[in-house]
Design a protein around this motif. Structure first.
Motif, short mmCIF file in Angstrom:
data_model
loop_
_atom_site.label_atom_id
_atom_site.label_comp_id
_atom_site.label_asym_id
_atom_site.label_seq_id
_atom_site.Cartn_x
_atom_site.Cartn_y
_atom_site.Cartn_z
N ARG A 93 33.08 41.47 38.19
CA ARG A 93 33.65 41.53 36.83
C ARG A 93 34.76 42.56 36.75
NH1 ARG A 93 30.16 40.25 31.92
NH2 ARG A 93 28.83 38.60 32.72
N THR A 96 37.91 41.00 38.11
CA THR A 96 38.43 39.98 37.20
C THR A 96 39.04 40.62 35.96
OG1 THR A 96 36.76 38.44 37.97
CG2 THR A 96 37.82 37.92 35.89
N ASN A 97 38.33 41.58 35.38
CA ASN A 97 38.84 42.23 34.17
C ASN A 97 40.11 43.04 34.45
OD1 ASN A 97 36.80 41.14 32.63
ND2 ASN A 97 35.47 42.93 32.83
#
Length: 175
Positions: A93, A96-97
């Protein structure tokens, strides 16, 4: 396996030959003017531009690509085919973030010339393209996974071709 990778690497590298040769001849002309300007070359002594440097660069590029493809496949070509394929895993995450944040920042930088009418604002779009590419590289695996999961759950899966079905099934990890 080695032949497939060598063909793909060559196909990826060959389109760079024409723009590279064009830019090389352009820069050679300007370098000749620079040499005349600083006195290392006489005005009446012309530089000769022929096809041999472009052909030599093409052969050198081809050789480097072939050796690099061969070196990249040394270990994997000795493995069984199934063990050479990586298992799909969930991108983190944080990655991705961070990628999505870079894409958002690149959009803000790209619109800066619309809001600020100075020369400094013109730097924004050039930097935003670099940030967008980096952000897409970071967030891309997760974005592809989201798209393939959405496609796998839709009625379109019954209508796609065999290779497309295999790609979606492999990307989502479903069987």
């Amino acid at each position: 396996m080695r032949r497939i990778i060598a063909i793909q690497a060559t196909a990826a590298a060959l389109p760079a030959v024409v723009p590279g040769a064009t830019l090389g001849y352009y820069l050679a002309a300007h370098f000749g003017d620079l040499l005349v300007g600083i006195g290392l070359l006489r005005n009446d002594q012309p530089l000769v531009h022929g096809p041999i440097p472009a052909v030599a660069a093409l052969l050198l590029l081809w050789g480097v690509v072939r050796v690099a493809a061969w070196a990249a496949t040394l270990r994997i070509s000795r493995m069984p085919v199934i063990s050479g394929l990586p298992e799909p895993h969930m991108p983190s995450r944080v990655r991705t973030n961070a990628g999505l944040l870079l894409i958002l920042v690149s959009l803000v930088l790209a619109t800066a010339p619309l809001l600020v009418q100075t020369e400094a604002a013109a730097v924004g779009p050039a930097n935003s393209a670099i940030l967008a590419v980096i952000g897409l590289a970071m967030a891309g695996p997760r974005l592809v996974q989201w798209v393939t999961e959405a496609l796998a759950g839709s009625r379109l899966m019954a209508k796609v071709s065999g290779p497309a079905w295999l790609a979606v099934t492999t990307a989502t990890g479903t069987r």
